[in-house]
Design an enzyme around this catalytic site. Structure first.
Site, mmCIF file in Angstrom:
data_model
loop_
_atom_site.group_PDB
_atom_site.id
_atom_site.type_symbol
_atom_site.label_atom_id
_atom_site.label_comp_id
_atom_site.label_asym_id
_atom_site.label_seq_id
_atom_site.Cartn_x
_atom_site.Cartn_y
_atom_site.Cartn_z
ATOM 1 N N ASP A 139 55.801 42.988 32.107
ATOM 2 C CA ASP A 139 56.145 44.410 32.073
ATOM 3 C C ASP A 139 55.628 45.111 33.339
ATOM 4 O O ASP A 139 54.763 44.588 34.070
ATOM 5 C CB ASP A 139 55.487 45.014 30.822
ATOM 6 C CG ASP A 139 56.189 46.277 30.327
ATOM 7 O OD1 ASP A 139 57.033 46.822 31.047
ATOM 8 O OD2 ASP A 139 55.854 46.719 29.207
ATOM 9 N N ASP A 163 64.147 50.621 26.642
ATOM 10 C CA ASP A 163 63.295 50.894 25.485
ATOM 11 C C ASP A 163 64.085 51.576 24.386
ATOM 12 O O ASP A 163 63.589 51.747 23.278
ATOM 13 C CB ASP A 163 62.116 51.793 25.894
ATOM 14 C CG ASP A 163 60.987 50.970 26.491
ATOM 15 O OD1 ASP A 163 61.004 49.736 26.304
ATOM 16 O OD2 ASP A 163 60.099 51.551 27.135
#
Ligand code: DGJ
Length: 728
Positions: free
Chosen positions: A477, A547
């Site tokens: 990430d 997301d």
């Protein structure tokens, strides 16, 4: 061989299956662009370089040279000497002036494609790709500019990049180095780009070209949520199946610019490269600079052909992972299930329930290390939090594996929390401008991974964890953009190199990871999809797309992403409702059907969802197994779009041999007083018969493709259905 040179005409002809690209060399040695478009059989069109048109003819009338340079279709335009359009190369000499002009010197044509040092780049065997290198020189600067063109015949793709060498005696400074430029006559082009924001990545945007410059770019240090390193010019009539498209896509993960310019003479210059803002590269005598690669494709048959060319190209020639066509485990990720609030027992509860329902891997997301109970601490302190993982990580992994599941883990290796042991020990490891307090984002700073010792530290932390237990998946990430661009380790005159060195550092770390752990399934991620780009695909076969896991929001996001990326690269999960970001309630079935068009998984607390929803998981898992090969390797067709203001969305994946096809139809909003909807399928064999699975209905391929298939059984908002047609 896809590349020919005609000595008499001084022209190059680069051919793919359906396209031709032609380059001409003028008598003076200017390397000019002649043609790009539909495949031509013979050399021709050199007159398009218009060398004899007044007011300037180079050998006769030197007086009007700038008017010539400001019009000539240059393959790689240089700045400072009279071409006032956007340049691709700006070089500052040791006296401080910018100006360069390059002329043909030599060329070579070879089978295959050389790798680009330190950079991700496409690859191919000698019978799949040919490469042309045109060496140009600026005799005044002592500069060598090599233009690289690699021709992938089958996929209708030409890749371009540029190598700049200082073959002179003085230090030079590169202030702008783009990877490709394309000059052509305007044909009422419209510009198509992918734009958005966090949770709204890669929506398709289309607008007419005005005079002047129109661009998309990123100065955020990553390719970004907001704009995407992709640009296409399309003729006005362009649809999925008609119209001409010139597309460029950048194999790079940092700052970029993708720009078109409509000039005074109604010409177009399209460029792509590293964003010049803040960029500066020292080039000492003998040194060279390699620019990243640009992927170029032309489609004479609309967006559908462009998408399929790029999908095939990325699958065959950019993604290296052994998972490219292999089955990937159906995962369950605990992020939306628990956020930071979990422990060994909670994870095992999720894993046990997941296993019962056919899910194959547990991914432990953010929060397992240091004192990370929220997003404001511990990045950089990659030691297991024993309060959460009470029996340790190897034991957790072993318990998950003894259930018959694989184990995956989350890292954010490029970051450092203000509240971390690492920051207390090495505050200078954060990117910062000395004397200025750097801006925090998500309470974290960015590690200066242009520095080897910083990279070594971050890599070793991660590798140590991976060596400690059989972990088969990593989610890498990166949760903030870069600012306060300064490195305490670089000299003053090299600060302009930091952002590119950062990206090279990132690539080096990912290369080490996939080399040391060749069987690892790596998924890149950046606060959702802020670093979904071809550069990252070279290291990871899949990237977390957004997301935003709401099935309806995902329609636009996944449509924009699938415009240029294969479905096998698009991280897509079924999550809980009401959706955590938009609060929308959609059926579990629709969430599953939308996630199926990607790398399928779950992102919810499976122990808490209703029994009715849980019961649907087995069927979704079965669908995933059943359609996996088709979705990973098939041809993608966009049938209709919600983003195009239709009340429904529909796409199809057809097997390359026409043996079967899966159609996904999502009715976003139900409509009153309407009849059934006919959708026309694609990619089938016209004369073959196809049975709609689960029914007795049989159609001919031409019937389905020309008359269409009637959607009659979808009622209500946010409803969806899969239709599988099998050749008889
Ligand atoms: C952003 C990612 O996109 C999410 O999936 C999750 O991993 C969080 N970061 C964790 O901080």
């Amino acid at each position: 061989m896809g590349i020919q040179y005609d000595e008499g005409k001084r022209m190059f002809k680069l051919d793919t299956a359906c396209t031709t690209y032609m380059i001409g060399i003028s008598d003076e040695g200017y390397v000019g662009h002649v043609y790009y478009g539909k495949r031509l059989h013979r050399f021709g069109g050199k007159y398009l370089m218009r060398m004899e048109e007044m007011p300037y003819t180079p050998l006769v009338n030197q007086r009007e040279k700038t008017s010539f340079l400001d019009f000539y279709p240059m393959e790689y335009p240089t700045g400072g000497v009279g071409d006032y359009r956007e340049s691709c190369l700006d070089v500052r000499n040791s006296a401080g002036s910018i100006g360069s002009e390059i002329f043909y010197e030599s060329h070579s044509i070879t089978g295959g494609k050389p790798p680009l040092p330190e950079l991700p780049a496409s690859f191919g065997k000698e019978d799949e790709v040919d490469t042309l290198q045109i060496v140009c020189a600026d005799p005044v600067l002592g500069l060598r500019v090599t233009l690289l063109y690699s021709v992938f015949e089958k996929e209708d793709v030409i890749t371009r990049s540029v190598k700049i060498e200082n073959s002179g005696t003085e230090e030079l400074r590169l202030e702008k180095v783009y990877s490709a430029g394309l000059d052509m006559e305007n044909r009422d082009f419209e510009m198509v780009s992918l734009c958005g924001s966090w949770a709204r990545e890669r929506h398709i945007q289309r607008a007419a070209l005005r005079y002047g410059r129109q661009l998309v770019s990123s100065s955020k240090g990553e390719s970004s949520h907001q704009e995407h390193p992709f640009l296409a010019l399309v003729t006005p009539e362009t649809t999925q199946e008609t119209g001409e498209i010139y597309a460029m896509h950048f194999v790079y993960s940092g700052n970029f610019i993708a720009q078109t310019e409509r000039t005074q003479f109604d010409y177009i210059r399209m460029v792509m490269g590293i964003h010049p803002d803040g960029f500066c590269w020292r080039l000492a005598p003998g040194e060279s600079f390699q620019a990243p690669e640009t992927v170029m494709t032309y489609s004479g048959s609309g967006f559908g052909k462009m998408s399929r060319s790029l999908h095939d190209f990325y699958r065959e020639h950019l993604i290296r992972s052994p998972y490219k066509y292999k089955k990937r485990p159906i995962l369950i990720n605990n992020w939306e299930a628990t956020y930071f609030d979990f422990n060994t027992e909670k994870l095992l509860d999720i894993a046990r329930e997941a296993k019962k329902n056919g899910i194959e891997m547990l991914v432990m997301d953010d929060g397992w290390f240091g004192k990370r109970n929220w997003d404001d601490s511990s990045l950089g302190d990659w030691t297991v939090n024993q309060e959460k993982l009470t029996t340790g990580l190897p034991d957790l992994v072993s318990q998950v594996r003894s259930l018959g599941m694989e184990f995956g883990i989350w890292f954010e290796p490029e970051m450092i929390s203000l509240d971390s042991e690492l920051y207390r020990a090495h505050p200078d490891w954060a990117i910062q401008i000395p004397g200025r307090v750097p801006g925090l984002s998500r309470a974290q700073y960015v590690l200066d991974i242009s520095r080897k010792e910083v990279r070594d530290y971050a890599y070793e932390c991660m590798a140590k964890i991976l060596r400690s237990a059989p972990i088969t998946y990593v989610k890498w990430d990166m949760n903030r953009q870069l600012c306060d661009i300064g490195s305490t380790a670089l000299p003053a005159d090299a600060q302009g190199e930091l952002l590119h060195r950062y990206v090279l550092g990132l690539y080096e770390m990912q290369e080490r990871l996939v080399t040391e752990f060749p069987e690892l399934l790596l998924e890149n991620c950046s606060g959702g999809g802020a670093r979904f780009d071809p550069g990252m695909l070279y290291y990871s076969p899949q990237i977390w797309c957004s997301d935003d896991t709401d099935a309806i929001e995902r329609l636009k996001i996944q449509e924009g992403t699938a415009l240029i990326y294969p479905l096998s690269t698009i991280g897509a999960h079924v999550s809980d409702c009401p959706n955590h970001i938009v609060g929308r309630q959609t059926s579990f079935e629709t969430r599953g059907n939308v996630a199926l068009a990607g790398t399928f998984g779950y992102e919810l607390d499976i122990t808490k969802i209703s029994g009715e929803e849980r019961e649907q998981i087995a069927g979704q898992v079965e669908n995933c197994h059943k359609y996996r090969e088709l979705i990973q390797a098939g041809d993608y067709y966009r049938i209709t779009s919600w983003s195009d203001r239709k009340p429904y969305d529909c796409w199809e994946v057809a097997a390359k041999d026409g043996s079967h096809a899966l159609v996904t139809f999502v009715q976003v909003l139900g409509q009153p007083n309407v009849h059934s909807k006919s959708i026309r399928l694609r990619g089938l064999e016209s004369m073959a018969s196809y049975r709609l699975e689960g029914t007795e209905a049989v159609y001919t391929g031409e019937e389905l493709m020309e008359c269409g298939f009637l959607i009659r059984d979808v009622k209500g908002d946010f409803q969806s259905k899969l239709y599988h047609f099998i050749r008889e």
